[in-house]
Design an enzyme around this catalytic site. Structure first.
Site, PDB file in Angstrom:
ATOM      1  N   LYS A   1       0.832  -1.213   0.000  1.00  0.00           N
ATOM      2  CA  LYS A   1       0.000   0.000   0.000  1.00  0.00           C
ATOM      3  C   LYS A   1       0.865   1.262   0.000  1.00  0.00           C
ATOM      4  O   LYS A   1       0.708   2.124  -0.863  1.00  0.00           O
ATOM      5  CB  LYS A   1      -0.934   0.034   1.222  1.00  0.00           C
TER       6      LYS A   1
ATOM      7  N   ARG B   1      -9.613   0.924   8.259  1.00  0.00           N
ATOM      8  CA  ARG B   1      -9.245  -0.445   8.633  1.00  0.00           C
ATOM      9  C   ARG B   1     -10.373  -1.152   9.364  1.00  0.00           C
ATOM     10  O   ARG B   1     -10.227  -2.332   9.718  1.00  0.00           O
ATOM     11  CB  ARG B   1      -8.018  -0.414   9.529  1.00  0.00           C
TER      12      ARG B   1
ATOM     13  N   ARG C   1      11.915  -5.841   5.445  1.00  0.00           N
ATOM     14  CA  ARG C   1      11.903  -4.429   5.855  1.00  0.00           C
ATOM     15  C   ARG C   1      12.371  -4.291   7.308  1.00  0.00           C
ATOM     16  O   ARG C   1      13.079  -3.353   7.658  1.00  0.00           O
ATOM     17  CB  ARG C   1      10.503  -3.830   5.689  1.00  0.00           C
TER      18      ARG C   1
ATOM     19  N   ARG D   1      11.883  -1.326  11.683  1.00  0.00           N
ATOM     20  CA  ARG D   1      10.575  -0.926  12.220  1.00  0.00           C
ATOM     21  C   ARG D   1      10.175  -1.903  13.306  1.00  0.00           C
ATOM     22  O   ARG D   1      10.197  -3.121  13.084  1.00  0.00           O
ATOM     23  CB  ARG D   1       9.548  -0.901  11.086  1.00  0.00           C
TER      24      ARG D   1
ATOM     25  N   ARG E   1      -0.631  -8.925  13.067  1.00  0.00           N
ATOM     26  CA  ARG E   1      -1.171  -7.898  12.157  1.00  0.00           C
ATOM     27  C   ARG E   1      -1.999  -8.560  11.054  1.00  0.00           C
ATOM     28  O   ARG E   1      -3.046  -8.039  10.666  1.00  0.00           O
ATOM     29  CB  ARG E   1      -0.030  -7.076  11.540  1.00  0.00           C
TER      30      ARG E   1
HETATM   31  P1  B4P Z   1       3.852  -1.880   2.393  1.00  0.00           P
HETATM   32  O1  B4P Z   1       2.802  -2.910   2.259  1.00  0.00           O
HETATM   33  O2  B4P Z   1       3.831  -0.758   1.401  1.00  0.00           O
HETATM   34  O3  B4P Z   1       3.814  -1.459   3.917  1.00  0.00           O
HETATM   35  P2  B4P Z   1       2.864  -0.477   4.692  1.00  0.00           P
HETATM   36  O4  B4P Z   1       2.112   0.430   3.772  1.00  0.00           O
HETATM   37  O5  B4P Z   1       3.747   0.168   5.669  1.00  0.00           O
HETATM   38  O6  B4P Z   1       1.720  -1.347   5.352  1.00  0.00           O
HETATM   39  P3  B4P Z   1       1.377  -1.797   6.808  1.00  0.00           P
HETATM   40  O7  B4P Z   1      -0.047  -2.247   6.737  1.00  0.00           O
HETATM   41  O8  B4P Z   1       2.357  -2.798   7.235  1.00  0.00           O
HETATM   42  O9  B4P Z   1       1.596  -0.590   7.813  1.00  0.00           O
HETATM   43  P4  B4P Z   1       0.804   0.712   8.308  1.00  0.00           P
HETATM   44  O10 B4P Z   1       1.831   1.763   8.401  1.00  0.00           O
HETATM   45  O11 B4P Z   1      -0.414   1.010   7.485  1.00  0.00           O
HETATM   46  O12 B4P Z   1       5.319  -2.467   2.201  1.00  0.00           O
HETATM   47  C1  B4P Z   1       5.872  -3.477   2.983  1.00  0.00           C
HETATM   48  C2  B4P Z   1       7.248  -3.848   2.454  1.00  0.00           C
HETATM   49  O13 B4P Z   1       7.106  -4.570   1.235  1.00  0.00           O
HETATM   50  C3  B4P Z   1       8.164  -2.674   2.123  1.00  0.00           C
HETATM   51  O14 B4P Z   1       9.442  -2.920   2.636  1.00  0.00           O
HETATM   52  C4  B4P Z   1       8.181  -2.608   0.596  1.00  0.00           C
HETATM   53  O15 B4P Z   1       9.406  -2.144   0.096  1.00  0.00           O
HETATM   54  C5  B4P Z   1       7.983  -4.069   0.227  1.00  0.00           C
HETATM   55  N1  B4P Z   1       7.278  -4.222  -1.055  1.00  0.00           N
HETATM   56  C6  B4P Z   1       6.203  -3.531  -1.497  1.00  0.00           C
HETATM   57  N2  B4P Z   1       5.820  -3.957  -2.712  1.00  0.00           N
HETATM   58  C7  B4P Z   1       6.689  -4.986  -3.048  1.00  0.00           C
HETATM   59  C8  B4P Z   1       6.795  -5.847  -4.184  1.00  0.00           C
HETATM   60  N3  B4P Z   1       5.966  -5.767  -5.222  1.00  0.00           N
HETATM   61  N4  B4P Z   1       7.768  -6.789  -4.170  1.00  0.00           N
HETATM   62  C9  B4P Z   1       8.620  -6.880  -3.128  1.00  0.00           C
HETATM   63  N5  B4P Z   1       8.575  -6.089  -2.031  1.00  0.00           N
HETATM   64  C10 B4P Z   1       7.612  -5.150  -1.995  1.00  0.00           C
HETATM   65  O16 B4P Z   1       0.271   0.319   9.778  1.00  0.00           O
HETATM   66  C11 B4P Z   1       1.111   0.050  10.880  1.00  0.00           C
HETATM   67  C12 B4P Z   1       0.286  -0.034  12.176  1.00  0.00           C
HETATM   68  O17 B4P Z   1      -0.327   1.260  12.471  1.00  0.00           O
HETATM   69  C13 B4P Z   1      -0.892  -0.998  12.200  1.00  0.00           C
HETATM   70  O18 B4P Z   1      -0.494  -2.322  12.516  1.00  0.00           O
HETATM   71  C14 B4P Z   1      -1.801  -0.364  13.300  1.00  0.00           C
HETATM   72  O19 B4P Z   1      -1.345  -0.684  14.591  1.00  0.00           O
HETATM   73  C15 B4P Z   1      -1.626   1.128  13.087  1.00  0.00           C
HETATM   74  N6  B4P Z   1      -2.647   1.719  12.213  1.00  0.00           N
HETATM   75  C16 B4P Z   1      -2.407   2.280  10.989  1.00  0.00           C
HETATM   76  N7  B4P Z   1      -3.550   2.706  10.439  1.00  0.00           N
HETATM   77  C17 B4P Z   1      -4.551   2.406  11.305  1.00  0.00           C
HETATM   78  C18 B4P Z   1      -5.967   2.572  11.287  1.00  0.00           C
HETATM   79  N8  B4P Z   1      -6.593   3.123  10.243  1.00  0.00           N
HETATM   80  N9  B4P Z   1      -6.678   2.148  12.359  1.00  0.00           N
HETATM   81  C19 B4P Z   1      -6.080   1.592  13.406  1.00  0.00           C
HETATM   82  N10 B4P Z   1      -4.754   1.388  13.499  1.00  0.00           N
HETATM   83  C20 B4P Z   1      -3.970   1.785  12.459  1.00  0.00           C
END
Ligand code: B4P
Length: 187
Positions: free
Chosen positions: A14, A89, A128, A134, A145
């Site tokens: 995402k 979410r 990552r 992280r 998660r």
């Molecule tokens: P991404 O999937 O892009 O990671 P993210 O956006 O950070 O998603 P995530 O759901 O984990 O975290 P968020 O900050 O929203 O990438 C992951 C990795 O994959 C990266 O290293 C990237 O380089 C790699 N990658 C991507 N595409 C690839 C491909 N095609 N091939 C190979 N590698 C690839 O949330 C974190 C925490 O915040 C949650 O657990 C929760 O506690 C809280 N939170 C956030 N939003 C919330 C909400 N709305 N409500 C409640 N809690 C919330």
């Protein structure tokens, strides 16, 4: 206006795809994960509370994230559109978002859901964790998660499906391949 919800499990790409979409379409990026991590970095009260929740892989309370999003939407003057990354979410968050947008004569255009196999999610997040340190990218938290996503977040897909706004994209492959699929959906 183009308002996109970018949806998918943790590690589905995402944040990665959001960066590419905003530069192509000139949208404002709203990532609740990034907003929460900024609160943690600034050591605010909200950040201190959020950190222990995020380190367990649980969800921060709905009213906290909705409040953050509402504030950011209101602070943008004449945006061309928003990309919501990692939000909503829960169905409650999705309903609150619709209320906030309706007040401003706006609406979600499309929800794009990235579909990625479970083992690939785990591999990406562990990688990552090693590279960026992280604190929620360790195996125990990643598994929680994913479970939280399956239990609490997948109903959001039905919410947009019922409105005819859900589109599904294969999230396996290279970042460029996936981006090409997303651009097709947006067009
Ligand atoms: P991404 O999937 O892009 O990671 P993210 O956006 O950070 O998603 P995530 O759901 O984990 O975290 P968020 O900050 O929203 O990438 C992951 C990795 O994959 C990266 O290293 C990237 O380089 C790699 N990658 C991507 N595409 C690839 C491909 N095609 N091939 C190979 N590698 C690839 O949330 C974190 C925490 O915040 C949650 O657990 C929760 O506690 C809280 N939170 C956030 N939003 C919330 C909400 N709305 N409500 C409640 N809690 C919330």
């Amino acid at each position: 206006m183009l308002n996109i919800v970018l949806f998918g499990p943790p590690g589905s790409g995402k944040g990665t795809q959001a960066e590419k979409i905003i530069s192509k379409y000139n949208l404002k990026h709203l990532s609740t994960g990034d907003l929460l991590r900024a609160e943690i970095a600034n050591r605010t009260d909200l950040g201190l509370k959020a950190k222990s929740i995020m380190d367990k892989g649980a969800l921060v309370p709905d009213e906290v994230v909705v409040g953050m999003i509402e504030k950011r939407i209101s602070s943008e003057k004449n945006p061309e559109g928003f990309i919501f990354d990692g939000f909503p979410r829960t169905t409650a968050q999705a309903k609150s978002l619709d209320k906030v947008l309706t007040k401003k004569n706006m609406a979600i255009t499309v929800m794009i859901s990235l579909d990625v196999k479970r083992q690939e999610l785990i591999n990406r997040l562990l990688k990552r964790g090693k590279e960026q340190g992280r604190s929620d990218d360790n195996l125990e938290t990643i598994e929680n998660r994913i479970k939280v996503y399956e239990d609490q977040t997948t109903p959001v897909m039905n919410y947009y499906d019922e409105q005819g706004k859900a589109r599904y994209v294969d999230g396996m492959g290279t970042i460029e391949e996936i981006f090409t699929r997303i651009v097709k959906v947006i067009r």
